[in-house]
Design a protein around this motif. Structure first.
Motif, PDB file in Angstrom:
ATOM      1  N   SER A  94       0.841  -1.202   0.000  1.00 16.91           N
ATOM      2  CA  SER A  94       0.000   0.000   0.000  1.00 16.91           C
ATOM      3  C   SER A  94       0.874   1.250   0.000  1.00 16.91           C
ATOM      4  O   SER A  94       0.854   2.059   0.933  1.00 16.91           O
ATOM      5  N   THR A  95       1.630   1.420  -1.055  1.00 12.85           N
ATOM      6  CA  THR A  95       2.636   2.486  -1.083  1.00 12.85           C
ATOM      7  C   THR A  95       2.021   3.876  -1.209  1.00 12.85           C
ATOM      8  O   THR A  95       2.690   4.860  -0.891  1.00 12.85           O
ATOM      9  N   SER A  96       0.784   3.974  -1.660  1.00  8.47           N
ATOM     10  CA  SER A  96       0.162   5.290  -1.757  1.00  8.47           C
ATOM     11  C   SER A  96      -0.067   5.901  -0.379  1.00  8.47           C
ATOM     12  O   SER A  96      -0.306   7.106  -0.252  1.00  8.47           O
ATOM     13  N   SER A  97       0.020   5.072   0.661  1.00  4.64           N
ATOM     14  CA  SER A  97      -0.194   5.555   2.022  1.00  4.64           C
ATOM     15  C   SER A  97       1.087   6.052   2.687  1.00  4.64           C
ATOM     16  O   SER A  97       1.051   6.561   3.804  1.00  4.64           O
ATOM     17  N   ILE A  98       2.224   5.920   2.002  1.00  2.00           N
ATOM     18  CA  ILE A  98       3.513   6.249   2.611  1.00  2.00           C
ATOM     19  C   ILE A  98       3.674   7.752   2.776  1.00  2.00           C
ATOM     20  O   ILE A  98       3.483   8.519   1.834  1.00  2.00           O
ATOM     21  N   ASN A  99       4.105   8.156   3.970  1.00  2.00           N
ATOM     22  CA  ASN A  99       4.362   9.568   4.252  1.00  2.00           C
ATOM     23  C   ASN A  99       5.862   9.774   4.417  1.00  2.00           C
ATOM     24  O   ASN A  99       6.553  10.207   3.509  1.00  2.00           O
ATOM     25  N   VAL A 100       6.384   9.416   5.554  1.00  2.00           N
ATOM     26  CA  VAL A 100       7.802   9.622   5.856  1.00  2.00           C
ATOM     27  C   VAL A 100       8.549   8.294   5.746  1.00  2.00           C
ATOM     28  O   VAL A 100       8.022   7.234   6.091  1.00  2.00           O
ATOM     29  N   MET A 101       9.798   8.374   5.263  1.00  2.00           N
ATOM     30  CA  MET A 101      10.675   7.213   5.230  1.00  2.00           C
ATOM     31  C   MET A 101      11.955   7.576   5.960  1.00  2.00           C
ATOM     32  O   MET A 101      12.409   8.736   5.893  1.00  2.00           O
ATOM     33  N   GLY A 102      12.535   6.608   6.646  1.00  2.00           N
ATOM     34  CA  GLY A 102      13.726   6.949   7.408  1.00  2.00           C
ATOM     35  C   GLY A 102      14.610   5.748   7.691  1.00  2.00           C
ATOM     36  O   GLY A 102      14.242   4.614   7.417  1.00  2.00           O
ATOM     37  N   TRP A 103      15.778   6.072   8.222  1.00  2.00           N
ATOM     38  CA  TRP A 103      16.750   5.047   8.600  1.00  2.00           C
ATOM     39  C   TRP A 103      17.058   5.160  10.087  1.00  2.00           C
ATOM     40  O   TRP A 103      17.256   6.268  10.616  1.00  2.00           O
ATOM     41  N   TYR A 104      17.112   4.020  10.733  1.00  2.00           N
ATOM     42  CA  TYR A 104      17.527   3.903  12.126  1.00  2.00           C
ATOM     43  C   TYR A 104      18.717   2.958  12.180  1.00  2.00           C
ATOM     44  O   TYR A 104      18.972   2.213  11.230  1.00  2.00           O
ATOM     45  N   ARG A 105      19.414   2.972  13.311  1.00  2.00           N
ATOM     46  CA  ARG A 105      20.473   2.005  13.502  1.00  2.00           C
ATOM     47  C   ARG A 105      20.531   1.569  14.951  1.00  2.00           C
ATOM     48  O   ARG A 105      20.149   2.317  15.853  1.00  2.00           O
ATOM     49  N   GLN A 106      21.020   0.364  15.135  1.00  2.00           N
ATOM     50  CA  GLN A 106      21.114  -0.198  16.473  1.00  2.00           C
ATOM     51  C   GLN A 106      22.384  -1.023  16.591  1.00  2.00           C
ATOM     52  O   GLN A 106      22.569  -2.004  15.860  1.00  2.00           O
ATOM     53  N   ALA A 107      23.257  -0.587  17.495  1.00  2.00           N
ATOM     54  CA  ALA A 107      24.484  -1.316  17.788  1.00  2.00           C
ATOM     55  C   ALA A 107      24.206  -2.298  18.921  1.00  2.00           C
ATOM     56  O   ALA A 107      23.255  -2.104  19.694  1.00  2.00           O
ATOM     57  N   PRO A 108      25.009  -3.350  19.058  1.00  2.00           N
ATOM     58  CA  PRO A 108      24.785  -4.337  20.118  1.00  2.00           C
ATOM     59  C   PRO A 108      24.735  -3.687  21.500  1.00  2.00           C
ATOM     60  O   PRO A 108      25.609  -2.878  21.846  1.00  2.00           O
ATOM     61  N   GLY A 109      23.693  -4.004  22.244  1.00  2.00           N
ATOM     62  CA  GLY A 109      23.562  -3.481  23.593  1.00  2.00           C
ATOM     63  C   GLY A 109      23.089  -2.056  23.689  1.00  2.00           C
ATOM     64  O   GLY A 109      23.037  -1.486  24.784  1.00  2.00           O
ATOM     65  N   LYS A 110      22.741  -1.457  22.548  1.00  2.00           N
ATOM     66  CA  LYS A 110      22.307  -0.059  22.553  1.00  2.00           C
ATOM     67  C   LYS A 110      20.896   0.055  21.992  1.00  2.00           C
ATOM     68  O   LYS A 110      20.389  -0.858  21.356  1.00  2.00           O
ATOM     69  N   GLN A 111      20.276   1.202  22.217  1.00  2.00           N
ATOM     70  CA  GLN A 111      18.932   1.410  21.704  1.00  2.00           C
ATOM     71  C   GLN A 111      18.977   1.727  20.216  1.00  2.00           C
ATOM     72  O   GLN A 111      20.014   2.094  19.679  1.00  2.00           O
ATOM     73  N   ARG A 112      17.833   1.577  19.589  1.00  2.00           N
ATOM     74  CA  ARG A 112      17.715   1.898  18.181  1.00  2.00           C
ATOM     75  C   ARG A 112      17.484   3.396  18.032  1.00  2.00           C
ATOM     76  O   ARG A 112      16.552   3.958  18.609  1.00  2.00           O
ATOM     77  N   ASP A 113      18.339   4.051  17.270  1.00  2.00           N
ATOM     78  CA  ASP A 113      18.293   5.506  17.134  1.00  2.00           C
ATOM     79  C   ASP A 113      18.031   5.922  15.699  1.00  2.00           C
ATOM     80  O   ASP A 113      18.462   5.273  14.749  1.00  2.00           O
ATOM     81  N   LEU A 114      17.382   7.067  15.561  1.00  2.00           N
ATOM     82  CA  LEU A 114      17.146   7.651  14.254  1.00  2.00           C
ATOM     83  C   LEU A 114      18.455   8.152  13.656  1.00  2.00           C
ATOM     84  O   LEU A 114      19.231   8.831  14.324  1.00  2.00           O
ATOM     85  N   VAL A 115      18.683   7.818  12.391  1.00  2.00           N
ATOM     86  CA  VAL A 115      19.846   8.314  11.663  1.00  2.00           C
ATOM     87  C   VAL A 115      19.437   9.466  10.751  1.00  2.00           C
ATOM     88  O   VAL A 115      20.035  10.539  10.762  1.00  2.00           O
TER      89      VAL A 115
END
Length: 116
Positions: free
Chosen positions: A27-48
């Motif tokens: 349902s790609t017509s519904s897409i608004n924002v796209m983004g990248w996150y990253r998560q290192a071992p033992g750390k939280q997932r953060d917005l890139v």
């Protein structure tokens, strides 16, 4: 529903570059924002980085000036160009897609390893 798939991770030496790609389907017509996150071992997932449908990107301070996010609305893809990579950029990188309804979709992640 939106299905999200990342590609392009790998091993690179410090100072090198990598491009990550994310393709959305469904349902790609519904897409608004796209983004990248990253998560290192033992750390939280953060917005890139994130980018709206208008093509304006925003970045975490740690990657400003080194990473570039871009988007192709016709192909429903988002790309993260990563330059001047550092060992601390080593993480699993995830693509995240938000729909206009507020629903969120994640990819399975792709590993990026930067050797010193």
């Amino acid at each position: 529903q939106v299905h999200v798939v990342e590609s392009g991770g790998g091993l690179v030496q410090a100072g090198g570059s990598l491009n990550l790609s994310c393709a959305a389907s469904g349902s790609t017509s519904s897409i608004n924002v796209m983004g990248w996150y990253r998560q290192a071992p033992g750390k939280q997932r953060d917005l890139v980085a994130g980018i709206g449908s208008g093509g304006i990107g925003s970045y975490a301070d740690s990657v400003k000036g080194r990473f570039i996010i871009s988007r192709d609305n016709a192909k429903n893809t988002v790309t993260l160009q990563m330059n001047s990579l550092k060992p601390e950029d080593t993480s699993v990188y995830y693509c995240r897609v938000w729909s206009y309804s507020g629903a969120e979709y994640w990819g399975q992640g792709t590993q990026v390893t930067v050797s010193s």
